[in-house]
Design an enzyme around this catalytic site. Structure first.
Site, PDB file in Angstrom:
ATOM      1  N   CYS A  40       0.723  -1.156   0.076  1.00 39.28           N
ATOM      2  CA  CYS A  40       0.094  -0.162   0.141  1.00 39.28           C
ATOM      3  C   CYS A  40       0.995   1.247  -0.041  1.00 39.28           C
ATOM      4  CB  CYS A  40      -0.775  -0.041   1.446  1.00 39.28           C
ATOM      5  SG  CYS A  40      -1.794   1.174   1.610  1.00 39.28           S
ATOM      6  N   HIS A  41       0.413   2.320  -0.408  1.00 38.46           N
ATOM      7  CA  HIS A  41       0.970   3.475  -0.466  1.00 38.46           C
ATOM      8  C   HIS A  41       1.516   3.873   0.847  1.00 38.46           C
ATOM      9  CE1 HIS A  41       2.218   7.037  -3.041  1.00 38.46           C
ATOM     10  NE2 HIS A  41       2.417   7.728  -1.647  1.00 38.46           N
ATOM     11  N   THR A  42       0.947   3.506   1.713  1.00 39.12           N
ATOM     12  CA  THR A  42       1.283   3.832   3.313  1.00 39.12           C
ATOM     13  C   THR A  42       2.432   3.280   3.725  1.00 39.12           C
ATOM     14  OG1 THR A  42      -1.171   4.223   3.968  1.00 39.12           O
ATOM     15  CG2 THR A  42       0.361   4.041   5.684  1.00 39.12           C
ATOM     16  N   HIS A  62       0.715  -4.109   5.740  1.00 42.05           N
ATOM     17  CA  HIS A  62      -0.391  -4.145   6.628  1.00 42.05           C
ATOM     18  C   HIS A  62      -1.656  -4.741   5.870  1.00 42.05           C
ATOM     19  CE1 HIS A  62      -0.344  -0.391   4.530  1.00 42.05           C
ATOM     20  NE2 HIS A  62      -1.568  -0.448   4.722  1.00 42.05           N
ATOM     21  N   GLU A  63      -1.162  -5.403   4.720  1.00 45.17           N
ATOM     22  CA  GLU A  63      -2.680  -5.798   3.925  1.00 45.17           C
ATOM     23  C   GLU A  63      -2.137  -7.099   3.512  1.00 45.17           C
ATOM     24  OE1 GLU A  63      -4.205  -2.763   0.524  1.00 45.17           O
ATOM     25  OE2 GLU A  63      -2.859  -4.206  -0.489  1.00 45.17           O
ATOM     26  N   CYS A  92     -12.008  -4.770  19.560  1.00 51.31           N
ATOM     27  CA  CYS A  92     -12.093  -5.190  20.906  1.00 51.31           C
ATOM     28  C   CYS A  92     -13.500  -5.473  21.304  1.00 51.31           C
ATOM     29  CB  CYS A  92     -11.229  -4.608  21.738  1.00 51.31           C
ATOM     30  SG  CYS A  92     -12.003  -3.438  22.501  1.00 51.31           S
ATOM     31  N   CYS A  95     -13.805  -1.659  24.367  1.00 55.99           N
ATOM     32  CA  CYS A  95     -13.391  -0.186  24.678  1.00 55.99           C
ATOM     33  C   CYS A  95     -14.470   0.873  24.368  1.00 55.99           C
ATOM     34  CB  CYS A  95     -11.866   0.155  23.770  1.00 55.99           C
ATOM     35  SG  CYS A  95     -12.329   0.424  22.077  1.00 55.99           S
ATOM     36  N   CYS A  98     -15.205   1.300  20.729  1.00 57.83           N
ATOM     37  CA  CYS A  98     -16.175   0.317  20.156  1.00 57.83           C
ATOM     38  C   CYS A  98     -17.413   0.367  20.569  1.00 57.83           C
ATOM     39  CB  CYS A  98     -15.499  -1.271  20.604  1.00 57.83           C
ATOM     40  SG  CYS A  98     -13.964  -1.421  19.259  1.00 57.83           S
ATOM     41  N   CYS A 106     -11.151   1.551  17.211  1.00 61.06           N
ATOM     42  CA  CYS A 106     -10.814   0.851  18.632  1.00 61.06           C
ATOM     43  C   CYS A 106      -9.632   1.398  19.224  1.00 61.06           C
ATOM     44  CB  CYS A 106     -10.576  -0.672  18.286  1.00 61.06           C
ATOM     45  SG  CYS A 106     -10.162  -1.622  19.594  1.00 61.06           S
ATOM     46  N   ARG A 110      -3.894   0.861  20.695  1.00 64.80           N
ATOM     47  CA  ARG A 110      -3.512   1.832  19.714  1.00 64.80           C
ATOM     48  C   ARG A 110      -1.918   2.165  20.122  1.00 64.80           C
ATOM     49  NH1 ARG A 110      -1.198   4.071  16.791  1.00 64.80           N
ATOM     50  NH2 ARG A 110      -1.683   5.622  15.043  1.00 64.80           N
ATOM     51  N   CYS A 169      -6.595  -3.656   3.575  1.00 60.52           N
ATOM     52  CA  CYS A 169      -6.505  -2.174   3.403  1.00 60.52           C
ATOM     53  C   CYS A 169      -7.239  -1.348   2.368  1.00 60.52           C
ATOM     54  CB  CYS A 169      -5.102  -1.647   3.489  1.00 60.52           C
ATOM     55  SG  CYS A 169      -4.878  -0.132   3.483  1.00 60.52           S
ATOM     56  N   ARG A 364      -2.134  -2.451  -7.559  1.00 59.41           N
ATOM     57  CA  ARG A 364      -1.491  -3.140  -6.722  1.00 59.41           C
ATOM     58  C   ARG A 364      -0.477  -4.008  -7.031  1.00 59.41           C
ATOM     59  NH1 ARG A 364      -2.257   0.314  -3.035  1.00 59.41           N
ATOM     60  NH2 ARG A 364      -3.447  -0.065  -0.874  1.00 59.41           N
TER      61      ARG A 364
HETATM   62  P1  NAD Z   1      -1.245   5.250  -5.057  1.00 58.42           P
HETATM   63  O1  NAD Z   1       0.049   5.581  -5.115  1.00 58.42           O
HETATM   64  O2  NAD Z   1      -1.695   3.858  -5.584  1.00 58.42           O
HETATM   65  O3  NAD Z   1      -2.334   6.190  -5.697  1.00 58.42           O
HETATM   66  C1  NAD Z   1      -2.000   7.691  -5.539  1.00 58.42           C
HETATM   67  C2  NAD Z   1      -2.819   8.240  -6.895  1.00 58.42           C
HETATM   68  O4  NAD Z   1      -2.808   9.630  -6.802  1.00 58.42           O
HETATM   69  C3  NAD Z   1      -1.869   8.062  -8.148  1.00 58.42           C
HETATM   70  O5  NAD Z   1      -2.403   7.501  -9.014  1.00 58.42           O
HETATM   71  C4  NAD Z   1      -1.239   9.516  -8.301  1.00 58.42           C
HETATM   72  O6  NAD Z   1      -1.033   9.825  -9.727  1.00 58.42           O
HETATM   73  C5  NAD Z   1      -2.417  10.128  -7.942  1.00 58.42           C
HETATM   74  N1  NAD Z   1      -1.927  11.816  -7.563  1.00 58.42           N
HETATM   75  C6  NAD Z   1      -0.701  12.102  -6.904  1.00 58.42           C
HETATM   76  N2  NAD Z   1      -0.678  13.483  -6.657  1.00 58.42           N
HETATM   77  C7  NAD Z   1      -1.911  13.836  -7.566  1.00 58.42           C
HETATM   78  C8  NAD Z   1      -2.602  15.207  -7.484  1.00 58.42           C
HETATM   79  N3  NAD Z   1      -1.793  16.192  -7.204  1.00 58.42           N
HETATM   80  N4  NAD Z   1      -3.502  15.200  -8.192  1.00 58.42           N
HETATM   81  C9  NAD Z   1      -4.356  14.225  -8.480  1.00 58.42           C
HETATM   82  N5  NAD Z   1      -3.889  13.026  -8.391  1.00 58.42           N
HETATM   83  C10 NAD Z   1      -2.605  12.702  -7.652  1.00 58.42           C
HETATM   84  O7  NAD Z   1      -1.596   5.316  -3.728  1.00 58.42           O
HETATM   85  P2  NAD Z   1      -2.915   4.449  -2.596  1.00 58.42           P
HETATM   86  O8  NAD Z   1      -2.305   2.967  -2.359  1.00 58.42           O
HETATM   87  O9  NAD Z   1      -4.056   4.546  -3.502  1.00 58.42           O
HETATM   88  O10 NAD Z   1      -2.923   5.296  -1.286  1.00 58.42           O
HETATM   89  C11 NAD Z   1      -3.446   6.756  -1.548  1.00 58.42           C
HETATM   90  C12 NAD Z   1      -3.401   7.520  -0.293  1.00 58.42           C
HETATM   91  O11 NAD Z   1      -4.239   6.768   0.734  1.00 58.42           O
HETATM   92  C13 NAD Z   1      -2.200   7.385   0.310  1.00 58.42           C
HETATM   93  O12 NAD Z   1      -1.863   8.563   1.020  1.00 58.42           O
HETATM   94  C14 NAD Z   1      -2.108   6.299   1.404  1.00 58.42           C
HETATM   95  O13 NAD Z   1      -1.104   6.672   2.338  1.00 58.42           O
HETATM   96  C15 NAD Z   1      -3.695   6.589   1.968  1.00 58.42           C
HETATM   97  N6  NAD Z   1      -4.480   5.527   2.437  1.00 58.42           N
HETATM   98  C16 NAD Z   1      -5.414   5.896   3.559  1.00 58.42           C
HETATM   99  C17 NAD Z   1      -5.790   4.862   4.193  1.00 58.42           C
HETATM  100  C18 NAD Z   1      -6.778   5.425   5.548  1.00 58.42           C
HETATM  101  O14 NAD Z   1      -7.243   4.112   6.144  1.00 58.42           O
HETATM  102  N7  NAD Z   1      -6.882   6.654   5.488  1.00 58.42           N
HETATM  103  C19 NAD Z   1      -5.692   3.779   3.787  1.00 58.42           C
HETATM  104  C20 NAD Z   1      -5.027   3.258   2.755  1.00 58.42           C
HETATM  105  C21 NAD Z   1      -4.241   4.101   2.169  1.00 58.42           C
HETATM  106  N1  AHE Z   2       1.433   7.018  11.601  1.00 53.06           N
HETATM  107  C1  AHE Z   2       0.653   7.707  10.602  1.00 53.06           C
HETATM  108  C2  AHE Z   2      -0.569   7.396  10.554  1.00 53.06           C
HETATM  109  C3  AHE Z   2      -1.229   7.324   9.205  1.00 53.06           C
HETATM  110  C4  AHE Z   2      -2.601   7.000   9.150  1.00 53.06           C
HETATM  111  O1  AHE Z   2      -3.583   7.855   9.216  1.00 53.06           O
HETATM  112  N2  AHE Z   2      -3.204   5.632   9.006  1.00 53.06           N
HETATM  113  C5  AHE Z   2      -4.555   5.271   8.652  1.00 53.06           C
HETATM  114  C6  AHE Z   2      -4.284   3.904   7.908  1.00 53.06           C
HETATM  115  S1  AHE Z   2      -3.378   4.170   6.343  1.00 53.06           S
HETATM  116  C7  AHE Z   2      -3.471   2.416   5.741  1.00 53.06           C
HETATM  117  O2  AHE Z   2      -2.725   2.454   4.490  1.00 53.06           O
HETATM  118  C8  AHE Z   2      -5.320   5.051  10.076  1.00 53.06           C
HETATM  119  O3  AHE Z   2      -5.579   3.897  10.194  1.00 53.06           O
HETATM  120  N3  AHE Z   2      -4.970   5.857  10.873  1.00 53.06           N
HETATM  121  C9  AHE Z   2      -5.776   5.794  12.261  1.00 53.06           C
HETATM  122  C10 AHE Z   2      -4.561   5.372  13.234  1.00 53.06           C
HETATM  123  O4  AHE Z   2      -5.073   5.277  14.374  1.00 53.06           O
HETATM  124  O5  AHE Z   2      -3.445   5.609  12.780  1.00 53.06           O
HETATM  125  C11 AHE Z   2       0.818   9.170  10.774  1.00 53.06           C
HETATM  126  O6  AHE Z   2       0.673  10.109   9.859  1.00 53.06           O
HETATM  127  O7  AHE Z   2       0.923   9.563  11.966  1.00 53.06           O
HETATM  128 ZN    ZN Z   3      -2.866   0.570   3.538  1.00 50.68          ZN
END
Ligand code: NAD
Ligand code: AHE
Ligand code: ZN
Length: 369
Positions: A40-42, A62-63, A92, A95, A98, A106, A110, A169, A364
């Site tokens: 994942c991008h994360t 994490h995936e 859980c 908590c 939850c 949860c 954490r 994820c 992916r």
């Molecule tokens: P990815 O790299 O597969 O996709 C990102 C996309 O964004 C790419 O297609 C890229 O070309 C595009 N992009 C980059 N800059 C841009 C811009 N300025 N304007 C328009 N498009 C743009 O990444 P991903 O795996 O899809 O993850 C995307 C984001 O979501 C990451 O920041 C990741 O960390 C986050 N994420 C968050 C959660 C969550 O629970 N909140 C879960 C998973 C991933």
């Molecule tokens: N340590 C990072 C946290 C980044 C973040 O927000 N992570 C998401 C999941 S991304 C999955 O690809 C999340 O679940 N956040 C809730 C949590 O409790 O972390 C930072 O930027 O500080």
């Molecule tokens: Zn992820």
């Protein structure tokens, strides 16, 4: 026991494949043989050094999906042989969070999870006698990993690991952002920023709920074809828009979108996503994770006039409850995962998976053990 793992020894360095010592599961924990894991991008974000919680050395990932091979004392909901998906957002069911029914976040473990440790404050991984940290409570870039029982979703046994790992994820985050966080309704107009592994799942979620218009925005035009296949109705490349992107999108969506989603992690994009929402009711959902120190900004007027800024983690999904249902959706043909898995790699080639993502060539990449 020994496990093979891709270890992140320091930020911005390629992962190294090592034999790691893994201690068995303690009370309330299970040992899982990881069969497949997505990248994942994360994972990239943490490896890049941009994550304020990023600690090294650690085993990222994490995936994943795999099989329970041992259980520690006191484990009651899992047994050897169960097919499972690790959860970075545990459930859980006890908590305050939850029990509130207001969030999936949860809080049971954490704080140790953020320190790269198991709930008892120690790591199960060692390399040459020195501790190696866990990551997001999962560490799926290891062939075997230890997880707390509350951070494991039991899933049906006929589902293929190399596909359902993505539910750990990306799939859940994208679809969940639409159905659980935004609670978007049929007939809505939506804009999705970033058509990667998450954004395409947002698009598939929007199609599922019957959105009228699904606009995809990406600076990489090669993402257009796949997004159309998943339900995108209009594609916008910001580099090709003359003038300001926000009024362009407002016009395209007949006065502004009902829902917008940031799946880029870029704070300037997050602002655009909020500001192209419809006056009075439009909601913008932040999914993207931004680097340490980055901040979002807008004129308060944008909120005074009814736009709503929200965030989502893991799509608002309660993992042990919702993940098995999403696996069913996949097995019943309701959602498409296969087309989004653009590369499969052995663990030895995991760094190539990171490069493919960085170069915008993959949706992916999945590592199979
Ligand atoms: P990815 O790299 O597969 O996709 C990102 C996309 O964004 C790419 O297609 C890229 O070309 C595009 N992009 C980059 N800059 C841009 C811009 N300025 N304007 C328009 N498009 C743009 O990444 P991903 O795996 O899809 O993850 C995307 C984001 O979501 C990451 O920041 C990741 O960390 C986050 N994420 C968050 C959660 C969550 O629970 N909140 C879960 C998973 C991933
Ligand atoms: N340590 C990072 C946290 C980044 C973040 O927000 N992570 C998401 C999941 S991304 C999955 O690809 C999340 O679940 N956040 C809730 C949590 O409790 O972390 C930072 O930027 O500080
Ligand atoms: Zn992820």
């Amino acid at each position: 026991m020994k496990t093979r793992a891709a270890v992140a020894f320091a930020a911005n360095k390629p992962l190294e494949i090592c034999d790691i010592e893994l201690e068995g599961p303690k009370a309330g924990e299970v040992l899982v043989e990881v069969k497949a894991t997505g990248i994942c991008h994360t994972d990239y974000y943490t490896l890049s050094g941009a994550d304020p919680e990023g600690l090294f050395p650690a085993i990222l990932g994490h995936e994943g999906a795999g099989v329970v091979v041992d259980v520690g004392p006191g484990v009651t909901t899992l047994k050897k042989g169960d097919h499972v998906i690790p959860l970075y957002t545990p459930e859980c069911r006890q908590c305050k969070s939850c029990l509130s029914r207001k969030t999936n976040l949860c809080t049971a473990i954490r704080s140790t999870q953020g320190q790269g440790l198991m709930p008892d404050g120690t790591s199960r991984f060692k390399c040459d006698g020195e501790p190696v940290l866990h990551y997001m409570g999962c560490s799926t870039f290891a062939n075997f990993t230890v997880l707390p029982e509350i951070a494991v979703a039991k899933v049906r046994e006929d589902a293929p690991f190399d596909k359902i790992c993505y539910i750990g994820c990306g799939v859940t985050t994208g679809i969940g952002a639409v159905i659980w966080t935004a609670k978007a309704e049929a007939g809505c107009r939506a804009v999705v920023f970033g058509l990667g592994g998450i954004g395409l799942n947002v698009i598939q979620g929007l199609r599922m709920i019957g959105a009228e218009q699904i606009v995809g925005v990406d600076i990489n035009p090669s993402k257009k074809e796949m997004a159309e296949k998943f339900g995108m109705t209009d594609f916008v490349n910001p580099k090709e828009v003359e003038g300001d992107l926000v009024p362009y999108l407002v016009n395209l969506t007949d006065g502004g979108a009902d829902y917008t989603f940031d799946a880029t992690g870029n704070v300037n994009v997050m602002r655009q996503a909020l500001e192209c929402c419809h006056r009075g009711w439009g909601q913008s959902i932040i999914i993207g994770v931004a680097p340490s120190g980055a901040e979002i900004a807008t004129r308060p007027f944008q909120l005074v006039t009814g736009r709503v800024w929200k965030g989502t983690a893991f799509g608002g999904a309660r993992g042990r409850t919702d993940v098995p249902r999403i696996v069913d959706w996949y097995m019943n043909g309701k959602i498409n995962i296969d087309d989004l898995i653009t590369y499969k790699l052995p663990l030895e080639c995991i760094n190539e998976g990171f490069e493919l993502m960085h170069e915008g060539k993959s949706i992916r990449s999945v590592v199979e053990f």
